[in-house]
Design an enzyme around this catalytic site. Sequence first.
Site, PDB file in Angstrom:
ATOM      1  NE  ARG A  74       2.519   1.683 -49.074  1.00 56.27           N
ATOM      2  CZ  ARG A  74       2.053   2.928 -49.259  1.00 56.27           C
ATOM      3  NH1 ARG A  74       2.547   3.929 -48.550  1.00 56.27           N
ATOM      4  NH2 ARG A  74       1.119   3.174 -50.140  1.00 56.27           N
ATOM      5  NE  ARG A 143       4.487   7.544 -45.580  1.00 60.42           N
ATOM      6  CZ  ARG A 143       3.520   7.550 -46.488  1.00 60.42           C
ATOM      7  NH1 ARG A 143       3.623   6.832 -47.597  1.00 60.42           N
ATOM      8  NH2 ARG A 143       2.447   8.293 -46.326  1.00 60.42           N
ATOM      9  CE  LYS A 208       2.115  10.473 -48.829  1.00 57.50           C
ATOM     10  NZ  LYS A 208       1.552   9.875 -50.042  1.00 57.50           N
ATOM     11  CE  LYS A 210       6.258   8.852 -50.516  1.00 57.76           C
ATOM     12  NZ  LYS A 210       5.437   8.583 -51.701  1.00 57.76           N
ATOM     13  CB  CYS A 429      -0.646   3.706 -59.175  1.00 61.94           C
ATOM     14  SG  CYS A 429      -2.225   4.274 -59.819  1.00 61.94           S
ATOM     15  CB  CYS A 435      -6.343   3.287 -54.815  1.00 64.16           C
ATOM     16  SG  CYS A 435      -5.891   4.952 -54.301  1.00 64.16           S
ATOM     17  CB  CYS A 474      -6.017  10.080 -58.819  1.00 63.14           C
ATOM     18  SG  CYS A 474      -4.830   9.996 -57.454  1.00 63.14           S
ATOM     19  CB  CYS A 478       1.170   6.142 -56.551  1.00 63.56           C
ATOM     20  SG  CYS A 478       0.220   6.974 -55.270  1.00 63.56           S
TER      21      CYS A 478
END
Length: 563
Positions: A74, A143, A208, A210, A429, A435, A474, A478
Amino acid sequence: MDQEKKLSKVEYIKQSSNYLRGTIEEALADDSTHFSEENIQVLKFHGTYQQDDRDLRRQLTKEGKERHYMMMIRARIPGGVLSADQYLQFDKLADEYGNGTMRVTTRQTFQLHGILKSNLKATIRGINDVLITTLGGCGDQVRNIVGCAAPHEGPFYDAVRQDLLAVVDATSAKTHAYHEIWLDGERVDPAVDAANETLYGESYLPRKFKIAFAYEGDNCADVYSNDIAVIAHRDGDSVAGYTLAIGGGMGRTASDKQTAPHLAKAFCFVEPSELVEVCKTVIAIQRDHGNRENRKFARMKYLVANKGIAWFREEAARRLGYELKQPRDIEWTTSDDHLGRMESPSGKVHLGLFIQNGRIHDVEGMSLKSVLREIMIAYQPQVRLTTQQNLILANLSPEAADEIEQMLHEAGVKLAEEHTQLRLRSMACPAMPTCGLAIAESERALPAVIDDLEKTLHEIGLGEQPISVRMTGCANGCARPYIAEIGFVGRVIGKYDLLLGANVEGTRTNQLFREMVPVHELVPTLRPLLEAYRDERQAGESFGDYCSRVGIERLQDRFVPVS
Ligand code: SRM
Ligand code: SF4
């Protein structure tokens, strides 16, 4: 940090990684097909995830063979802006080392999938060759910082872009590990990293982090789903300042009711000159007080929820040495993704293209990847990736735009104007087969559901109705399904929770309407609700607002399961 408490395993891995070196260099030199658990965690900071082909997993296990390991990479592309040459490099690397596809993510960058460990270094180097990094693509750090991708012109927009880049610069990891490992850079004494990595320290963030920018009024970037939302206010041609909201995040664990999506809460107003310091201060508060014992509760949203905004303001004021100003009230008028043909006052034309679920590939009847390559070579447009997985070809002459539209047509690629509003607003996603956390299909399942839903809307007279539909494989969220008017969240293979009632502005989350709906029953389950909406809606009311006004419990009582 309270040293008495038992830290999560990842904390020890970070601490002992020597500023993100781990033993990645040694592992790259061996001929194994995959990395150790420790290196997998450290590699995330470098923008890469180890995955395996889930379609092959069962068969390979049956045959007693190892998994088909492959890496996802990514990149970090601030605000989603890149040149045609940079685009072409991703196109080339996808063919040379990846699975031949590129994916525009919900944080307006590219992911490449299917890269073998033996090709990892060459691919990361290739990305760096065009001056794009993957450092910070993933991992417990800030990120890719996102923002509205519309190609607006003028000093106000330029100033916001400069402020976004300043925040990127101030919050990027400073370790030399990345250069040493991937670019054969000069080796530095770890003491140099220790002195430079002042924001993150050796343990980086608990989780993470954001950040998203928006122009007041336009929430195409879903800013409230971020740890920090930065909303720009305009004063003529200049930036009047920014309202910051903090503590957003979508992820939850399906089996744990204490986890939930949160929207960022209004925090403060800052002058442009204060923005970087205030962002860094918020990050430092999360660094020092965030939960490092249980990663499930380590996002800043839980710290904000537990301590409260007033505590955060006090703590920030103490560290900054001045009081924060009150946030301004915000009104949102649109969250559309700037698709279709746009003309700017200077006469430039921009083409916002719909990319289904962000996947750029060639399939039967549609050579999207090939035609985009030809367009990049011939016209050198600026490329702007959007936070809704789409792509804008910017700064074209009207003649070039006409020719490009013709090329797209011949390649079987529909223009945004030829899609329904429903499809334009849909997102899924990746989920299967890449994934590792997917428990249901998403990208491969949603297009057929949208086909059915388009048919149903047409049959009941709502064909042109814009409704946002998002699916994930899930509960991690995302594709931000919890702020879609209709959210499908995978629970097991073939079954989804159906959530309803978020608003178009992205300021209200949806609620669970029904659990574990088989994929083929999603549209039949929705049909009576959509008919009721058609008959009972108020003037200008969206489907999400209708569901929220009537109430999810009442809707559940009125509409019993179809089977
Ligand atoms: Fe995500 C983990 C894909 C945006 C919340 N996400 C993953 C991983 C890396 C799975 C993993 O950990 O092994 C997925 C890789 C799948 C694959 O095969 O590519 C993955 N996330 C994506 C992307 C590609 C989805 C997309 O459709 O574009 C997006 C990449 C963004 C980027 O370029 O940086 C992506 N992920 C998001 C978003 C949306 C956003 O940021 O606007 C969210 C919800 C917002 C948030 O962070 O709260 C999101 N991803 C998660 C979570 C849950 C985090 C949490 O706080 O609970 C995970 C799992 C985790 O971190 O443990 C996750
Ligand atoms: Fe994977 Fe779940 Fe994210 Fe989809 S929502 S990409 S299944 S982690």
